[in-house]
Design a protein around this motif. Structure first.
Motif, mmCIF file in Angstrom:
data_model
loop_
_atom_site.group_PDB
_atom_site.id
_atom_site.type_symbol
_atom_site.label_atom_id
_atom_site.label_comp_id
_atom_site.label_asym_id
_atom_site.label_seq_id
_atom_site.Cartn_x
_atom_site.Cartn_y
_atom_site.Cartn_z
ATOM 1 N N PHE A 186 -10.021 32.466 38.645
ATOM 2 C CA PHE A 186 -11.435 32.552 38.996
ATOM 3 C C PHE A 186 -12.260 31.538 38.202
ATOM 4 O O PHE A 186 -13.123 30.852 38.755
ATOM 5 C CB PHE A 186 -11.946 33.977 38.769
ATOM 6 N N PHE A 187 -11.997 31.428 36.895
ATOM 7 C CA PHE A 187 -12.737 30.469 36.068
ATOM 8 C C PHE A 187 -12.487 29.026 36.513
ATOM 9 O O PHE A 187 -13.389 28.188 36.472
ATOM 10 C CB PHE A 187 -12.395 30.636 34.587
ATOM 11 N N VAL A 188 -11.265 28.723 36.918
ATOM 12 C CA VAL A 188 -10.975 27.376 37.416
ATOM 13 C C VAL A 188 -11.769 27.113 38.687
ATOM 14 O O VAL A 188 -12.347 26.031 38.864
ATOM 15 C CB VAL A 188 -9.459 27.199 37.661
ATOM 16 N N ILE A 189 -11.837 28.099 39.574
ATOM 17 C CA ILE A 189 -12.553 27.940 40.844
ATOM 18 C C ILE A 189 -14.058 27.727 40.618
ATOM 19 O O ILE A 189 -14.675 26.899 41.291
ATOM 20 C CB ILE A 189 -12.318 29.167 41.758
ATOM 21 N N ILE A 190 -14.646 28.463 39.656
ATOM 22 C CA ILE A 190 -16.097 28.341 39.457
ATOM 23 C C ILE A 190 -16.482 27.128 38.613
ATOM 24 O O ILE A 190 -17.666 26.876 38.412
ATOM 25 C CB ILE A 190 -16.712 29.620 38.856
ATOM 26 N N GLY A 191 -15.496 26.381 38.110
ATOM 27 C CA GLY A 191 -15.817 25.137 37.423
ATOM 28 C C GLY A 191 -15.658 25.157 35.916
ATOM 29 O O GLY A 191 -16.167 24.275 35.239
ATOM 30 N N TRP A 192 -14.974 26.144 35.360
ATOM 31 C CA TRP A 192 -14.672 26.186 33.929
ATOM 32 C C TRP A 192 -13.168 26.036 33.740
ATOM 33 O O TRP A 192 -12.463 26.999 33.421
ATOM 34 C CB TRP A 192 -15.147 27.488 33.313
ATOM 35 N N PRO A 193 -12.634 24.830 33.925
ATOM 36 C CA PRO A 193 -11.184 24.667 33.966
ATOM 37 C C PRO A 193 -10.474 24.900 32.635
ATOM 38 O O PRO A 193 -9.351 25.411 32.636
ATOM 39 C CB PRO A 193 -10.994 23.226 34.438
ATOM 40 N N ILE A 194 -11.092 24.565 31.522
ATOM 41 C CA ILE A 194 -10.406 24.720 30.229
ATOM 42 C C ILE A 194 -10.173 26.206 29.926
ATOM 43 O O ILE A 194 -9.053 26.617 29.610
ATOM 44 C CB ILE A 194 -11.214 24.053 29.084
ATOM 45 N N ILE A 195 -11.222 26.997 30.034
ATOM 46 C CA ILE A 195 -11.096 28.436 29.798
ATOM 47 C C ILE A 195 -10.138 29.042 30.820
ATOM 48 O O ILE A 195 -9.285 29.881 30.476
ATOM 49 C CB ILE A 195 -12.471 29.119 29.852
ATOM 50 N N GLY A 196 -10.247 28.622 32.069
ATOM 51 C CA GLY A 196 -9.379 29.135 33.116
ATOM 52 C C GLY A 196 -7.915 28.818 32.869
ATOM 53 O O GLY A 196 -7.051 29.680 33.038
ATOM 54 N N MET A 197 -7.633 27.606 32.446
ATOM 55 C CA MET A 197 -6.245 27.233 32.190
ATOM 56 C C MET A 197 -5.673 27.957 30.989
ATOM 57 O O MET A 197 -4.489 28.313 30.978
ATOM 58 C CB MET A 197 -6.135 25.718 32.028
ATOM 59 N N ILE A 198 -6.496 28.199 29.980
ATOM 60 C CA ILE A 198 -6.031 28.967 28.814
ATOM 61 C C ILE A 198 -5.684 30.388 29.232
ATOM 62 O O ILE A 198 -4.628 30.919 28.859
ATOM 63 C CB ILE A 198 -7.091 28.940 27.692
ATOM 64 N N LEU A 199 -6.554 31.014 30.029
ATOM 65 C CA LEU A 199 -6.278 32.371 30.501
ATOM 66 C C LEU A 199 -5.063 32.413 31.425
ATOM 67 O O LEU A 199 -4.256 33.348 31.358
ATOM 68 C CB LEU A 199 -7.501 32.949 31.210
ATOM 69 N N GLU A 200 -4.928 31.433 32.284
ATOM 70 C CA GLU A 200 -3.765 31.378 33.170
ATOM 71 C C GLU A 200 -2.473 31.214 32.378
ATOM 72 O O GLU A 200 -1.466 31.841 32.698
ATOM 73 C CB GLU A 200 -3.898 30.237 34.170
ATOM 74 N N THR A 201 -2.492 30.373 31.361
ATOM 75 C CA THR A 201 -1.304 30.168 30.535
ATOM 76 C C THR A 201 -0.923 31.457 29.825
ATOM 77 O O THR A 201 0.259 31.843 29.800
ATOM 78 C CB THR A 201 -1.544 29.046 29.512
ATOM 79 N N TYR A 202 -1.899 32.127 29.258
ATOM 80 C CA TYR A 202 -1.640 33.404 28.607
ATOM 81 C C TYR A 202 -1.064 34.415 29.610
ATOM 82 O O TYR A 202 -0.070 35.084 29.330
ATOM 83 C CB TYR A 202 -2.918 33.958 27.977
ATOM 84 N N GLY A 203 -1.658 34.508 30.792
ATOM 85 C CA GLY A 203 -1.172 35.426 31.812
ATOM 86 C C GLY A 203 0.239 35.093 32.253
ATOM 87 O O GLY A 203 1.077 35.980 32.450
ATOM 88 N N PHE A 204 0.545 33.809 32.395
ATOM 89 C CA PHE A 204 1.873 33.377 32.791
ATOM 90 C C PHE A 204 2.908 33.777 31.740
ATOM 91 O O PHE A 204 3.980 34.287 32.072
ATOM 92 C CB PHE A 204 1.881 31.862 33.001
ATOM 93 N N ILE A 205 2.570 33.564 30.466
ATOM 94 C CA ILE A 205 3.494 33.920 29.387
ATOM 95 C C ILE A 205 3.720 35.426 29.349
ATOM 96 O O ILE A 205 4.854 35.894 29.198
ATOM 97 C CB ILE A 205 2.976 33.383 28.038
ATOM 98 N N VAL A 206 2.661 36.205 29.503
ATOM 99 C CA VAL A 206 2.800 37.667 29.494
ATOM 100 C C VAL A 206 3.595 38.145 30.712
ATOM 101 O O VAL A 206 4.465 39.005 30.588
ATOM 102 C CB VAL A 206 1.411 38.346 29.431
ATOM 103 N N LEU A 207 3.306 37.585 31.873
ATOM 104 C CA LEU A 207 4.013 38.004 33.092
ATOM 105 C C LEU A 207 5.503 37.731 33.023
ATOM 106 O O LEU A 207 6.316 38.555 33.423
ATOM 107 C CB LEU A 207 3.434 37.287 34.311
ATOM 108 N N PHE A 208 5.870 36.577 32.526
ATOM 109 C CA PHE A 208 7.269 36.172 32.560
ATOM 110 C C PHE A 208 7.963 36.278 31.206
ATOM 111 O O PHE A 208 9.031 35.700 31.014
ATOM 112 C CB PHE A 208 7.383 34.753 33.120
#
Length: 102
Positions: free
Chosen positions: A40-62
């Protein structure tokens, strides 16, 4: 674009029902929510915060797949020799006994 390809790739690989079950498991909620909020953050234009959250989510998921990845990497011909060194092997063996989430 990468997020859409990630989800569609998972759905094509393990099937749509298994993909939904994987993301909706109780122990995966933390990773699913942080990955979704990051998207969601990447879509609304905050890519750095969005990518950090996505990376954290990816690590937790897998995180349950790390034992499988450790065994796989140790069996690669040239790279495996590096990962079979005593100081790295003890680090990898710590996670090997855990259950794989498949």
């Amino acid at each position: 674009m990468g997020n859409i390809l990630f989800f569609s790739g998972m759905a094509l690989t393990i099937g749509p029902k298994s993909t939904l079950q994987f993301f909706m498991k109780r122990q995966n909620y933390k990773g699913t929510i942080s990955f979704g909020i990051g998207f969601f953050f990447v879509i609304i234009g905050w890519p750095i915060i969005g990518m950090i959250l996505e990376t954290y989510g990816f690590i937790v998921l897998f995180s349950g797949f790390w034992p499988t990845i450790a065994v796989f990497v140790q069996r690669i011909p040239v790279l495996g020799w590096v990962f079979q060194q005593p100081f790295i092997k003890t680090f990898l063996d710590r996670y090997r006994g855990k259950r794989v989430p498949v």
